[in-house]
Design an enzyme around this catalytic site. Structure first.
Site, mmCIF file in Angstrom:
data_model
loop_
_atom_site.group_PDB
_atom_site.id
_atom_site.type_symbol
_atom_site.label_atom_id
_atom_site.label_comp_id
_atom_site.label_asym_id
_atom_site.label_seq_id
_atom_site.Cartn_x
_atom_site.Cartn_y
_atom_site.Cartn_z
ATOM 1 N N GLY A 196 0.820 -1.205 0.000
ATOM 2 C CA GLY A 196 0.000 0.000 0.000
ATOM 3 C C GLY A 196 0.846 1.243 0.000
ATOM 4 O O GLY A 196 2.051 1.214 0.255
ATOM 5 N N ASP B 44 -9.220 11.746 10.975
ATOM 6 C CA ASP B 44 -9.043 11.349 9.578
ATOM 7 C C ASP B 44 -9.799 10.050 9.328
ATOM 8 O O ASP B 44 -9.257 9.093 8.802
ATOM 9 C CB ASP B 44 -7.551 11.202 9.275
ATOM 10 C CG ASP B 44 -7.257 11.347 7.778
ATOM 11 O OD1 ASP B 44 -6.131 11.075 7.367
ATOM 12 O OD2 ASP B 44 -8.178 11.699 7.030
ATOM 13 N N LYS C 106 5.067 0.202 7.996
ATOM 14 C CA LYS C 106 4.858 1.475 7.303
ATOM 15 C C LYS C 106 6.138 2.276 7.397
ATOM 16 O O LYS C 106 6.667 2.508 8.474
ATOM 17 C CB LYS C 106 3.688 2.220 7.959
ATOM 18 C CG LYS C 106 3.261 3.452 7.209
ATOM 19 C CD LYS C 106 1.825 3.834 7.526
ATOM 20 C CE LYS C 106 1.749 4.752 8.707
ATOM 21 N NZ LYS C 106 0.392 5.265 8.936
ATOM 22 N N VAL D 13 3.674 1.037 2.544
ATOM 23 C CA VAL D 13 3.420 -0.014 3.523
ATOM 24 C C VAL D 13 3.846 -1.353 2.925
ATOM 25 O O VAL D 13 3.534 -1.647 1.767
ATOM 26 C CB VAL D 13 1.926 -0.055 3.904
ATOM 27 C CG1 VAL D 13 1.695 -1.101 4.978
ATOM 28 C CG2 VAL D 13 1.461 1.305 4.385
ATOM 29 N N GLY E 247 -0.361 8.548 2.643
ATOM 30 C CA GLY E 247 0.188 9.892 2.643
ATOM 31 C C GLY E 247 1.525 9.925 3.357
ATOM 32 O O GLY E 247 2.419 10.697 3.033
ATOM 33 N N PHE E 248 1.692 9.027 4.311
ATOM 34 C CA PHE E 248 2.870 9.018 5.155
ATOM 35 C C PHE E 248 4.024 8.279 4.475
ATOM 36 O O PHE E 248 5.191 8.612 4.650
ATOM 37 C CB PHE E 248 2.476 8.321 6.460
ATOM 38 C CG PHE E 248 3.578 8.135 7.456
ATOM 39 C CD1 PHE E 248 3.888 9.153 8.340
ATOM 40 C CD2 PHE E 248 4.285 6.951 7.533
ATOM 41 C CE1 PHE E 248 4.883 8.988 9.280
ATOM 42 C CE2 PHE E 248 5.283 6.780 8.471
ATOM 43 C CZ PHE E 248 5.585 7.806 9.349
ATOM 44 N N GLY E 249 3.727 7.276 3.713
ATOM 45 C CA GLY E 249 4.781 6.523 3.044
ATOM 46 C C GLY E 249 4.255 5.181 2.557
ATOM 47 O O GLY E 249 3.043 4.967 2.476
#
Ligand SMILES: *[C@@H]1O[C@H](CO)[C@@H](O)[C@H](O)[C@H]1NC(C)=O
Ligand SMILES: *[C@@H]1O[C@H](CO)[C@@H](O)[C@H](O)[C@H]1NC(C)=O
Ligand SMILES: *[C@@H]1O[C@H](CO)[C@@H](O)[C@H](O)[C@H]1NC(C)=O
Ligand SMILES: *[C@@H]1O[C@H](CO)[C@@H](O)[C@H](O)[C@H]1NC(C)=O
Ligand SMILES: *[C@@H]1O[C@H](CO)[C@@H](O)[C@H](O)[C@H]1NC(C)=O
Ligand SMILES: *[C@@H]1O[C@H](CO)[C@@H](O)[C@H](O)[C@H]1NC(C)=O
Ligand SMILES: *[C@@H]1O[C@H](CO)[C@@H](O)[C@H](O)[C@H]1NC(C)=O
Ligand SMILES: *[C@@H]1O[C@H](CO)[C@@H](O)[C@H](O)[C@H]1NC(C)=O
Length: 822
Positions: free
Chosen positions: A497, A614, A518, A504, A500-502
């Site tokens: 996956g 979120d 992640k 996975v 937005g954070f990075g």
């Protein structure tokens, strides 16, 4: 004789009425006009601007310097008529205040005139300053390089004096050429106005800034020709071209306008008597809009006022058209004739409120409604007024909707970071308190970024240890080597996956535990803050419907978080846009119930609610049994204290899911999550994205679309994959619940507990075997489990982990929940 006397009286009254309606129509109670820096008074039109030498009781800084020039503003500028005011200025090198004694409270205009001229060794274009009035920031770190401008604001003055403060920035100064503080007629700004989404906004205590005031027909109307001294600029420069061709045609017929006193206040005859018109001569242009484009700051709401008056030829039987702002339809089939009860040439005003969510432009259009074969459209005037935000500012967008979308809002970003750091500090303090108490047990680790956290603690901000966890999967700091081994050096083939954070990755630890890893890529402050928040939240809150943290790694500037592996991936992928089999209605209900449980626990599981911020289908994960768990706590925040009702923050979250109330007030409560959850519920029901630009326009926004569909057309919105199996009663209950979540006002939305109850009902109505008794005991077990597993925050500070998990506490909690559900 008596009779004729009476007649005489009536005649006088009428004459008075007439003369007042024919003359200026409005006499302001407060009318301060000041020519700053000038030694003499000057007259503009019939208004006298007093030299501030003669109004020294108003200005509280007698040391302000006066400055003058001989150069005039360009004669083509609409401000040319103010030349005499603009040739002088007052300079302030320290904070300075004007203090106006207000005779009549209510809305007042504040007009500030700026013309940055050069005089001797003073260059006014070097000035940098802020201006505030009452408690409203009008200008923040303002500077003006060239040109000339009148900044116009309107404020509801609620005390007997109005203080206008000029604050120069360090090593700079402030200036002002002229200013006005003038009463606004009560009728001009209504106390509440509907938004484009048909919600109602109250304006009573909001300040407004005029961003555009335009006269259609390409004619400027000078302040001298307006009873309220407003400047209306020509619309030519704002008109949009359609294949290089300007579509609209300028028309004018001042004699056709039938003015009343009220319309005189709204706009002068010279505005209503000119217009830009579409389809004047049954031409080929019939099927286009005529549009104007205006630059606006994102992150604010705007009051948009359309002025209409049918001044065009009667050969058009009827004038019925649509009115838009951006892609919102403000009015369908606007029929001026009908709206003015057939009075020929009577003005009509239409107000709405809109926010340019993801752009910095407003496109204002009028165009054919397809309803009448022969369609013409007209617009006579337009005003756009920025509405102050909940922080009382008109010049500091506190807006960081989605940093990827809106990258140029530095101020918002900084505000967000500051807020983030504050929260981190609060969290750290909590954690430190906990650490002190549990030092013997806790596995305290030092972090090398410690100093970056802006917290003075020597002890780690994280307590990630085995304390209180009944699960064997304890969270702690993993060596990078172990993670590289688990993910085969972040092999692309294991990538599952992208968030937005990075990225996975799927991984396997040495003990054969499957994990999701992640790996943060963003080295931004924001990325770091989210990394921290996520670990802090997940290490404190454990629940079967919240995704579990296994560990983290911050070696070599990595930001890696290890979670339990969720085999079935995101809920989103099971709803649309993938090959995965679609979920049955019952499965969907259970997923809803599971995620509602997770959120309910976040909101109520400890002293202070945790607000997820979120909630969306991409952040709800499914395990091998399709059990839902809420994930992604990077944006979470600790909720309001007991005595407060909200926390104020920069707006964050995902487009389409954002609570409109939070968006406008920046006040965060659990009910913002409830709103997003309502959106998720409709997404689950309809099996489509919240925003889908590929669909016909009226369907693009899921929520707008389902709101527009009547509740008697329920089936029409249900995902085709499940429409066969859904029981109508279950569907009704579900939609009713989702609807309530979307209530405009947070207070009107149900709690997560309440939603949970209603979802259980919907499941029952679908023909569920589980008995009420079973359900109660299962949810009770569920709740006490969660207590067992949780490391609580300070609320139960006297207790050990055993006390926290104790029967009494979980009983109390279960009781609370059940009461909530009623
Ligand atoms: C300017 O106007 C003020 C207030 O009306 C008046 O007191 C003053 O005498 C005027 N000054 C001149 C120079 O006309
Ligand atoms: C500016 O206008 C004033 C009067 O309107 C005139 O006396 C003056 O000469 C003008 N200044 C310049 C530089 O043209
Ligand atoms: C101004 O504020 C007061 C107090 O909040 C309110 O009662 C009044 O209606 C407001 N006036 C206007 C013109 O909005
Ligand atoms: C509007 O008027 C201005 C000035 O009179 C003129 O220069 C401009 O071309 C006009 N705009 C259009 C679109 O005709
Ligand atoms: C303006 O309107 C008046 C009243 O309807 C009409 O008599 C007149 O002919 C119109 N003038 C033009 C130029 O269309
Ligand atoms: C103007 O409008 C008023 C009602 O507002 C109406 O009584 C009057 O007849 C109208 N005048 C004309 C010339 O149409
Ligand atoms: C007018 O603009 C609206 C909103 O952008 C759009 O939906 C509509 O299709 C346009 N109408 C025409 C005829 O172009
Ligand atoms: C500003 O002051 C008014 C009246 O004192 C109050 O109603 C309003 O909430 C204040 N606004 C802010 C942003 O503090």
């Amino acid at each position: 004789m008596r009779a004729s006397n009476d007649h005489f009286l009536i005649w006088i009254l009428c004459a008075l009425c007439l003369s007042s309606s024919l003359s200026s129509g409005f006499t302001p109670d407060d009318n301060f006009l000041i020519d700053c820096g000038s030694s003499s008074n000057s007259t503009v039109g019939d208004r006298l601007f007093i030299s501030d030498d003669f109004s020294s009781n108003i200005l509280s800084n007698p040391n302000g310097k006066s400055l003058s020039t001989t150069s005039n503003v360009s004669s083509s500028s609409p401000l040319f008529l103010f030349s005499s005011l603009l040739r002088t200025a007052k300079i302030f090198e320290t904070t300075s205040k004007y203090n106006f004694k207000i005779k009549k409270q209510g809305r007042h205009w504040i007009r500030l005139y700026f013309y940055p001229f050069v005089s001797g060794n003073m260059d006014l274009s070097l000035a940098r300053f802020s201006v505030s009035a009452q408690n409203i920031t009008l200008l923040k770190e303002f500077q003006m390089d060239s040109g000339s401008v009148i900044k116009e604001y309107s404020l509801n003055v609620t005390s007997s004096n109005l203080v206008l403060t000029f604050t120069p920035m360090v090593n700079s100064f402030a200036f002002i050429n002229a200013l006005e503080v003038v009463s606004v007629p009560n009728e001009l700004i209504p106390s509440s106005v509907p938004t484009v989404e048909k919600l109602v906004r109250s304006l009573g205590n909001r300040a407004l800034e005029t961003v555009a005031r335009v006269n259609m027909g390409n004619e400027t109307v000078s302040p001298n020709d307006d009873t309220l001294s407003r400047l209306w600029v020509a619309d030519g420069p704002f008109l949009m071209h359609n294949d290089q061709v300007i579509v609209g045609k300028f028309v004018s017929n001042l004699t056709k306008v039938n003015m009343t006193r009220d319309s005189e206040i709204m706009a002068p005859r010279s505005v209503y008597g000119t217009a830009t018109q579409l389809g004047a001569d049954a031409d080929a242009n019939a099927n286009v809009n005529v549009s104007w484009s205006f630059d606006v700051d994102p992150g604010y709401e705007y009051l948009i006022r359309y002025h209409f008056c049918d001044i065009i030829d009667l050969s058009l039987r009827s004038l019925s058209f649509n009115v838009y702002v951006n892609s919102w339809k403000v009015k369908d089939h606007l029929d001026i004739g009908k709206l003015t009860s057939g009075i020929l040439g009577a003005p009509y005003v239409l107000d709405t409120i809109a926010s340019p969510i993801d752009s910095s432009k407003f496109k204002i259009s009028v165009g054919p409604s397809n309803f009448h074969e022969y369609s013409a459209a007209i617009l006579n005037g337009l005003e756009i007024m920025k509405i102050s935000n909940s922080r009382g500012s008109l010049d500091e967008p506190s807006f960081d909707l989605d940093s990827k979308k809106v990258s140029n809002v530095k101020v918002g970003l900084i505000a967000g970071l500051v807020a983030g750091l504050l929260v981190a500090a609060v969290l750290a303090t909590l954690v430190i308190v906990l650490c002190r108490r549990r030092r013997r047990l806790a596995l305290v680790r030092h972090s090398k970024e410690e100093d970056n956290y802006g917290v003075n603690g020597r002890e780690s901000k994280y307590i990630i240890g085995s304390v209180g966890f009944s699960s064997s999967k304890i969270g702690y700091r993993y060596p990078l080597a172990a993670i590289l081994e688990a993910t085969d050096h972040f092999s692309e083939s294991l990538a599952i996956g992208l968030g937005g954070f990075g990225k996975v990755y799927k991984g396997m630890l040495r003990d054969n535990t499957e994990v999701a890893v992640k790996r943060g890529t963003s080295k931004s402050q924001q990325g770091l803050a989210e990394f921290r928040t996520e670990i802090e939240m997940l290490s404190q809150f454990r629940h079967r419907h919240l995704v579990s943290l296994i560990g983290y790694c911050d070696e070599q500037d990595e930001m890696i978080i290890i979670y339990e592996y969720m085999e079935k991936g995101t809920l989103k992928d099971h709803l649309y846009g993938s090959e995965l089999p679609s979920l049955s209605w019952k499965q969907r209900l259970e997923v809803c119930i599971g995620s509602a449980r997770g959120l309910h626990y976040l909101h109520t599981g400890s002293t202070k609610a945790i607000i997820h911020r979120d909630v969306k289908t991409a952040n709800i994960l499914l395990d091998q049994n399709y059990m839902a768990k809420v994930a992604d706590f990077g944006l979470s925040k600790i909720g309001p204290e007991f005595d407060k009702t909200h926390v104020s923050t920069a707006v964050k979250g995902s487009f389409g899911y954002l609570d409109p109330e939070y968006l406008t007030t920046q006040q965060l409560t659990e009910k913002s999550d409830v709103y997003s959850f309502g959106v998720v519920m409709f997404e689950i029901l309809c099996g489509r994205p919240v925003i889908d630009p590929s669909l016909p326009r009226e369907k693009v926004n899921l929520i707008e679309w389902v709101m527009r569909k009547g509740r008697d057309q329920l089936e029409a919105i249900v995902d085709a994959c499940i429409v066969e199996e859904v029981e109508l009663e279950s569907l009704r209950k579900y939609v009713e619940t989702a609807d309530k979540c979307l209530a405009e006002c947070g207070m009107d939305r149900p709690t997560m507990g309440n939603i949970l109850w209603n979802l259980e009902c919907a499941l029952q109505l679908q023909g569920n075997e589980r008995s009420l008794h079973l359900k109660e005991s299962s949810s009770q077990a569920d709740l006490s489990n969660s207590w067992e597993a949780s490391v609580s925050t300070t609320q139960f500070s006297t207790g050990s982990a055993v006390d926290i998990a104790g029967v009494s506490m979980s009983k109390v909690f279960a009781q609370m929940v059940r009461e909530d559900m009623r």
